[in-house]
Design a protein around this motif. Structure first.
Motif, PDB file in Angstrom:
ATOM      1  N   ARG A   1      32.350  43.622  39.251  1.00 30.21           N
ATOM      2  CA  ARG A   1      32.765  42.530  38.362  1.00 30.21           C
ATOM      3  C   ARG A   1      31.819  41.332  38.489  1.00 30.21           C
ATOM      4  NH1 ARG A   1      37.413  44.595  36.648  1.00 30.21           N
ATOM      5  NH2 ARG A   1      38.818  42.957  35.948  1.00 30.21           N
TER       6      ARG A   1
ATOM      7  N   ILE B   1      30.352  33.754  40.263  1.00 28.31           N
ATOM      8  CA  ILE B   1      31.183  33.452  41.438  1.00 28.31           C
ATOM      9  C   ILE B   1      31.694  34.757  42.037  1.00 28.31           C
ATOM     10  CG2 ILE B   1      33.157  33.029  39.897  1.00 28.31           C
ATOM     11  CD1 ILE B   1      34.211  31.008  41.975  1.00 28.31           C
TER      12      ILE B   1
ATOM     13  N   ILE C   1      34.427  35.873  45.276  1.00 28.08           N
ATOM     14  CA  ILE C   1      35.318  35.517  46.380  1.00 28.08           C
ATOM     15  C   ILE C   1      35.564  36.800  47.176  1.00 28.08           C
ATOM     16  CG2 ILE C   1      37.599  34.540  46.965  1.00 28.08           C
ATOM     17  CD1 ILE C   1      36.238  32.599  45.122  1.00 28.08           C
TER      18      ILE C   1
ATOM     19  N   ARG D   1      42.893  35.329  44.683  1.00 29.56           N
ATOM     20  CA  ARG D   1      44.237  34.959  44.195  1.00 29.56           C
ATOM     21  C   ARG D   1      44.961  34.012  45.136  1.00 29.56           C
ATOM     22  NH1 ARG D   1      47.073  39.105  40.198  1.00 29.56           N
ATOM     23  NH2 ARG D   1      47.602  37.064  39.367  1.00 29.56           N
ATOM     24  N   ARG D   2      44.173  33.181  45.839  1.00 28.16           N
ATOM     25  CA  ARG D   2      44.784  32.185  46.726  1.00 28.16           C
ATOM     26  C   ARG D   2      44.374  30.773  46.327  1.00 28.16           C
ATOM     27  NH1 ARG D   2      43.693  34.031  52.810  1.00 28.16           N
ATOM     28  NH2 ARG D   2      44.998  32.200  53.158  1.00 28.16           N
ATOM     29  N   GLY D   3      43.716  30.660  45.160  1.00 21.63           N
ATOM     30  CA  GLY D   3      43.331  29.338  44.674  1.00 21.63           C
ATOM     31  C   GLY D   3      41.922  28.920  45.066  1.00 21.63           C
TER      32      GLY D   3
ATOM     33  N   GLY E   1      38.967  30.274  44.123  1.00 27.08           N
ATOM     34  CA  GLY E   1      38.078  30.242  42.963  1.00 27.08           C
ATOM     35  C   GLY E   1      38.236  28.928  42.206  1.00 27.08           C
ATOM     36  N   THR E   2      39.468  28.492  42.051  1.00 29.38           N
ATOM     37  CA  THR E   2      39.748  27.237  41.339  1.00 29.38           C
ATOM     38  C   THR E   2      39.082  26.061  42.050  1.00 29.38           C
ATOM     39  OG1 THR E   2      41.846  28.137  40.572  1.00 29.38           O
ATOM     40  CG2 THR E   2      41.636  25.736  40.548  1.00 29.38           C
TER      41      THR E   2
ATOM     42  N   ASN F   1      38.526  40.956  32.866  1.00 32.68           N
ATOM     43  CA  ASN F   1      38.525  40.165  34.112  1.00 32.68           C
ATOM     44  C   ASN F   1      39.382  38.913  33.910  1.00 32.68           C
ATOM     45  OD1 ASN F   1      37.981  38.898  36.512  1.00 32.68           O
ATOM     46  ND2 ASN F   1      35.757  39.211  36.439  1.00 32.68           N
TER      47      ASN F   1
ATOM     48  N   LYS G   1      40.646  33.127  33.231  1.00 33.66           N
ATOM     49  CA  LYS G   1      41.551  31.999  33.492  1.00 33.66           C
ATOM     50  C   LYS G   1      40.806  30.864  34.188  1.00 33.66           C
ATOM     51  CE  LYS G   1      46.145  33.956  33.755  1.00 33.66           C
ATOM     52  NZ  LYS G   1      47.341  34.116  34.592  1.00 33.66           N
TER      53      LYS G   1
ATOM     54  N   HIS H   1      40.050  26.664  33.189  1.00 38.21           N
ATOM     55  CA  HIS H   1      40.288  25.451  33.985  1.00 38.21           C
ATOM     56  C   HIS H   1      39.187  24.420  33.769  1.00 38.21           C
ATOM     57  CE1 HIS H   1      42.803  27.548  37.396  1.00 38.21           C
ATOM     58  NE2 HIS H   1      43.279  27.777  36.193  1.00 38.21           N
TER      59      HIS H   1
HETATM   60  C1  LIG Z   1      37.524  36.226  39.495  1.00 36.14           C
HETATM   61  C2  LIG Z   1      37.613  35.461  40.798  1.00 36.14           C
HETATM   62  C3  LIG Z   1      36.377  34.584  40.962  1.00 36.14           C
HETATM   63  C4  LIG Z   1      38.860  34.570  40.748  1.00 36.14           C
HETATM   64  O1  LIG Z   1      38.922  33.801  41.932  1.00 36.14           O
HETATM   65  P1  LIG Z   1      40.301  33.567  42.693  1.00 36.14           P
HETATM   66  O2  LIG Z   1      40.057  32.751  43.897  1.00 36.14           O
HETATM   67  O3  LIG Z   1      40.942  34.883  42.874  1.00 36.14           O
HETATM   68  O4  LIG Z   1      41.086  32.717  41.583  1.00 36.14           O
HETATM   69  P2  LIG Z   1      42.324  31.714  41.797  1.00 36.14           P
HETATM   70  O5  LIG Z   1      43.186  32.193  42.908  1.00 36.14           O
HETATM   71  O6  LIG Z   1      41.789  30.328  41.888  1.00 36.14           O
HETATM   72  O7  LIG Z   1      43.112  31.912  40.433  1.00 36.14           O
HETATM   73  C5  LIG Z   1      42.695  31.364  39.194  1.00 36.14           C
HETATM   74  C6  LIG Z   1      43.622  31.834  38.110  1.00 36.14           C
HETATM   75  O8  LIG Z   1      43.340  33.218  37.834  1.00 36.14           O
HETATM   76  C7  LIG Z   1      44.497  34.012  38.062  1.00 36.14           C
HETATM   77  N1  LIG Z   1      44.026  35.270  38.640  1.00 36.14           N
HETATM   78  C8  LIG Z   1      43.174  35.431  39.678  1.00 36.14           C
HETATM   79  N2  LIG Z   1      42.932  36.729  39.872  1.00 36.14           N
HETATM   80  C9  LIG Z   1      43.637  37.393  38.919  1.00 36.14           C
HETATM   81  C10 LIG Z   1      43.805  38.767  38.605  1.00 36.14           C
HETATM   82  N3  LIG Z   1      43.194  39.724  39.329  1.00 36.14           N
HETATM   83  N4  LIG Z   1      44.611  39.084  37.573  1.00 36.14           N
HETATM   84  C11 LIG Z   1      45.241  38.131  36.845  1.00 36.14           C
HETATM   85  N5  LIG Z   1      45.117  36.813  37.085  1.00 36.14           N
HETATM   86  C12 LIG Z   1      44.333  36.454  38.129  1.00 36.14           C
HETATM   87  C13 LIG Z   1      45.360  33.203  39.011  1.00 36.14           C
HETATM   88  O9  LIG Z   1      46.707  33.572  38.923  1.00 36.14           O
HETATM   89  C14 LIG Z   1      45.108  31.791  38.499  1.00 36.14           C
HETATM   90  O10 LIG Z   1      45.863  31.608  37.320  1.00 36.14           O
HETATM   91  P3  LIG Z   1      46.325  30.167  36.791  1.00 36.14           P
HETATM   92  O11 LIG Z   1      45.111  29.550  36.173  1.00 36.14           O
HETATM   93  O12 LIG Z   1      47.360  30.488  35.793  1.00 36.14           O
HETATM   94  O13 LIG Z   1      46.812  29.402  37.979  1.00 36.14           O
HETATM   95  C15 LIG Z   1      37.754  36.418  42.022  1.00 36.14           C
HETATM   96  O14 LIG Z   1      38.847  37.263  41.811  1.00 36.14           O
HETATM   97  C16 LIG Z   1      36.515  37.262  42.277  1.00 36.14           C
HETATM   98  O15 LIG Z   1      35.614  36.871  43.025  1.00 36.14           O
HETATM   99  N6  LIG Z   1      36.468  38.478  41.674  1.00 36.14           N
HETATM  100  C17 LIG Z   1      35.346  39.393  41.883  1.00 36.14           C
HETATM  101  C18 LIG Z   1      34.024  38.876  41.309  1.00 36.14           C
HETATM  102  C19 LIG Z   1      34.156  38.408  39.876  1.00 36.14           C
HETATM  103  O16 LIG Z   1      34.922  38.935  39.093  1.00 36.14           O
HETATM  104  N7  LIG Z   1      33.337  37.393  39.539  1.00 36.14           N
HETATM  105  C20 LIG Z   1      33.315  36.846  38.200  1.00 36.14           C
HETATM  106  C21 LIG Z   1      32.006  37.168  37.531  1.00 36.14           C
HETATM  107  S1  LIG Z   1      31.165  35.691  37.048  1.00 36.14           S
END
Ligand SMILES: CC(C)(COP(=O)(O)OP(=O)(O)OC[C@H]1O[C@@H](n2cnc3c(N)ncnc32)[C@H](O)[C@@H]1OP(=O)(O)O)[C@@H](O)C(=O)NCCC(=O)NCCS
Length: 169
Positions: free
Chosen positions: A41, A99, A101, A107-109, A111-112, A138, A143, A147
């Protein structure tokens, strides 16, 4: 930006700071520990081999046209996330972000919080729009983009969407 301590919504402290050329070994470790799903991803396919040139490109950044913020766990000292932008040569008001994580920290905030810090850095160097190529399913990344500010999405082929967010002033 110097090192800053932030707290996840559950109270866990995390350190955020710009990466330097000293962070190569930790970045390599992070890439090796990312699950195949998360790596796919992040890189929209197979991740690059962590050659010295790749690791240097990802860590030895100028903090103006290429910024990389790393998050680490103060309890273990290990890196747990990286967010970066690379400025568009043709239009310097725009930059592409990426990005990742660590799986156990998703899913612990985090990324935000990290994207908020990245957007602050971007605004400080005159970037007003962040873009990204994201898999259409994704949901978490889409989401996160929402933000940042008002977004536009356009299908970009092979199951991806090009997302643009105008940064809030
Ligand atoms: C995508 C990613 C960066 C999100 O970071 P995170 O720390 O998990 O995100 P957060 O916990 O801050 O959540 C942000 C929002 O996304 C939602 N969310 C996060 N992961 C989710 C998932 N797998 N499915 C549905 N919603 C999701 C959260 O509920 C939150 O929603 P809100 O805005 O309604 O509060 C992380 O999952 C990741 O690193 N994924 C793998 C690499 C990737 O996909 N990179 C992006 C390519 S640029």
């Amino acid at each position: 930006m110097s090192e800053t301590t932030v707290r996840l919504p559950d109270g866990t402290p995390v350190l955020i700071r710009p990466l330097t050329s000293e962070d190569g070994a930790e970045l390599r470790r992070g890439l090796e520990h990312l699950s195949p799903r998360s790596a796919y991803r992040r890189f929209l396919g197979t991740p690059p081999s962590p050659t010295s040139a790749t690791v240097r490109y990802l860590t030895d950044v100028d903090h103006v046209n290429h910024e990389a913020l790393g998050a680490s766990d103060p309890a273990s000292g290990h890196g747990i996330a990286v967010a970066r932008f690379v400025r568009d040569h043709a239009d310097p008001s725009r930059a592409e972000l990426a990005i990742a994580i660590a799986d156990a920290w998703q899913r612990r905030g985090l990324g935000t919080l990290l994207l908020d810090a990245l957007a602050t850095r971007a605004r400080a160097v005159g970037i007003t729009t962040l873009t990204g190529l994201v898999l259409a399913d994704n949901t978490g990344m889409l989401k996160l983009f929402d933000h940042l500010g008002p977004t536009r999405r356009q299908p970009a082929g092979a199951g991806t969407v090009e997302v643009e967010a105008d940064l809030k002033a």
